[in-house]
Design an enzyme around this catalytic site. Structure first.
Site, mmCIF file in Angstrom:
data_model
loop_
_atom_site.group_PDB
_atom_site.id
_atom_site.type_symbol
_atom_site.label_atom_id
_atom_site.label_comp_id
_atom_site.label_asym_id
_atom_site.label_seq_id
_atom_site.Cartn_x
_atom_site.Cartn_y
_atom_site.Cartn_z
ATOM 1 N N HIS A 131 0.868 -1.179 0.000
ATOM 2 C CA HIS A 131 0.000 0.000 0.000
ATOM 3 C C HIS A 131 0.908 1.234 0.000
ATOM 4 O O HIS A 131 2.013 1.190 0.539
ATOM 5 C CB HIS A 131 -0.849 -0.050 1.275
ATOM 6 N N ASP A 208 3.289 -4.319 7.940
ATOM 7 C CA ASP A 208 2.047 -3.566 7.787
ATOM 8 C C ASP A 208 0.900 -4.570 7.893
ATOM 9 O O ASP A 208 0.602 -5.297 6.947
ATOM 10 C CB ASP A 208 2.051 -2.865 6.426
ATOM 11 N N GLN A 211 -4.287 -5.178 6.813
ATOM 12 C CA GLN A 211 -5.259 -6.123 6.228
ATOM 13 C C GLN A 211 -5.206 -7.491 6.887
ATOM 14 O O GLN A 211 -5.968 -8.380 6.508
ATOM 15 C CB GLN A 211 -5.003 -6.281 4.718
ATOM 16 N N LYS A 234 -10.391 -1.084 10.185
ATOM 17 C CA LYS A 234 -10.484 -2.239 9.295
ATOM 18 C C LYS A 234 -10.831 -3.518 10.070
ATOM 19 O O LYS A 234 -11.008 -4.576 9.488
ATOM 20 C CB LYS A 234 -9.168 -2.432 8.545
ATOM 21 N N CYS A 372 -4.713 2.494 -3.691
ATOM 22 C CA CYS A 372 -3.479 3.001 -3.089
ATOM 23 C C CYS A 372 -2.335 2.001 -3.253
ATOM 24 O O CYS A 372 -1.515 1.818 -2.349
ATOM 25 C CB CYS A 372 -3.672 3.354 -1.617
#
Ligand code: 7TS
Length: 414
Positions: A131, A208, A211, A234, A372
């Protein structure tokens, strides 16, 4: 994956859906079919009520307050931190920094860990499927320090090339930053293996997890990473709150990245001293209500059960993949063997934005665009995709609704 190791009873979807007030609304005359949880997941009443309950009965500024409300607010805020610690299996609450979201968490690492240490010629390794929020902070850091960003390639299925990654790790590599799960492709990265290779070479690691946190069990000690970033919104929590997990020894050696109240022990014009971890990295009044909401979201996820959520979402993913693959002219973008719960696709002769607009007229919320992740789009030679992403509340019937609407939309738009 995890679901296979544990007994996973099916979710009671009617009950789960009843927990999410927004799911009962109509959009453009149709029942809402919400397939955009990868951008922002909907909130259960338990989260909404926790945030409202805090505002109604306990709101006050946290820390250093002798009055009752301030102490209650502090207990709620710090209680949320302990929930987060357990959720990611961190060794200590000192390692849990509340931030605005994954983006801010990664910028914090770049500015506070990277900037004071990195020099011209140092290398930061990222993957092609990141991302933008796990690319641009490193580019900014590179511009400030003279370091260089190097990129691990992905293949035609959207799998990161592990051999190429190993080849990129060299004497100048200072940091590796990679997604746990790709937001544009759904690829799940074997992060523990990536981290182990970096650690053997003394290279710092940033994951990261934006997700991953809603879909997979996250265990920062098992992964072995130095930093892990994610956002509450999220994972069925509120916006404006997220987490940076940081290994305590590294955090202790990092200079503060923002100055202000709460991050100091003493201030004088001769010099100031810094607060204990993690408060040193939380300058100013924090998002107290947001933290309360994140804590409630973690409780909610725990109540449903990670294994059951993973099993349900894998079922949806497999079902959607099979159904969509049968649509003529539709190409799935991202077909990694280990995938999380989203499908990204293009349709020959139809622009994703037009598709998204027609689907919305049927009450179906999908996301269209570059997500993104422009380098991913470039890799696949497409300007944009349509992405349907699933949360624990989605159903096979909603996949059927998507399938039917896609067929109609394609006939209309071609
Ligand atoms: N990392 C990944 C992998 C993401 O998917 C996102 C947001 C972020 C970082 C940034 O999170 P934030 O909460 O700080 O904004 N992803 C998306 C998306 O896929 N569609 O909208 C936002």
């Amino acid at each position: 994956m995890v679901a296979a190791r544990e007994t996973a009873l099916p979710l009671d979807l009617a009950r789960i859906r009843a927990d999410f007030p927004v799911l009962s609304r109509q959009v453009n005359g149709h029942p809402l079919v919400y397939l955009d949880s990868a951008a922002s997941a909907q909130q259960p009443a338990a989260v909404i009520d926790a945030v409202a309950g805090y505002a109604r009965a306990h709101h006050a500024n946290v820390h250093r307050g002798v009055h009752t409300l301030s102490q209650e607010a502090t207990a709620l805020y710090e209680g949320a931190r302990e929930r987060v610690r357990r959720f990611v299996n961190a060794a200590s609450v000192a390692e849990i920094v509340f931030v605005r979201g994954a983006t801010e968490a990664i910028n914090l690492v770049a500015q506070s860990f990277g900037r004071p240490q990195f020099a011209a010629g140092d290398e930061i390794v990222v993957t092609r499927l990141e991302h933008h929020s796990n690319i641009v902070p490193w580019q900014l850091l590179a511009a400030e320090t003279g370091a260089r960003v190097r990129v691990v390639p992905i293949n035609g299925r959207g799998v990161v090339d592990f051999e190429a990654y190993l080849g990129l790790l060299g004497p100048r590599t200072r940091l590796v930053a990679l997604a746990h799960v790709s937001n544009a492709l759904g690829t799940v990265l074997p992060v523990a293996a990536f981290v182990a290779a970096a650690r053997e070479r003394g290279i710092a690691t940033v994951i990261d997890g934006a997700q991953a946190a809603p879909h997979l069990p996250v265990d920062v000690q098992a992964i072995g990473c130095d930093f892990y970033a994610f956002s509450a919104h999220k994972m069925y929590g509120p916006t404006g709150i997220g987490v940076l997990y940081a290994r305590e020894a590294l955090l202790a050696a990092m200079p503060p990245w923002q100055g202000g109240g709460d991050m100091i022990l003493t201030v004088s014009f001769e010099g100031s001293t810094w607060n204990h971890l993690p408060h040193r990295f939380e300058a100013g009044t924090p998002n107290i209500g947001g933290a309360v909401g994140l804590g409630a979201a973690i409780d909610y996820l725990g109540g449903v059960g990670a294994a059951r959520i993973a099993a349900h979402e894998q079922d949806l993913l497999e079902y959607a993949t099979a159904r969509l693959a049968g649509i003529p002219g539709l190409t799935l973008v991202g077909t990694a063997p280990d995938k999380s719960s989203l499908v990204s696709f293009t349709v020959e002769g139809v622009h994703p934005h037009d598709l998204g607009t027609v689907l919305d007229s049927r009450g179906i919320a999908v996301r269209t665009g570059h997500h993104c992740a422009m380098p991913v789009m470039e890799h696949f030679g497409v300007p944009a995709t349509t992405r349907a992403s699933f949360g624990l509340y989605n159903t096979r019937a909603e996949v059927d609704a998507l399938h039917a609407a896609l067929g109609d939309a394609i006939r209309m738009l071609r």
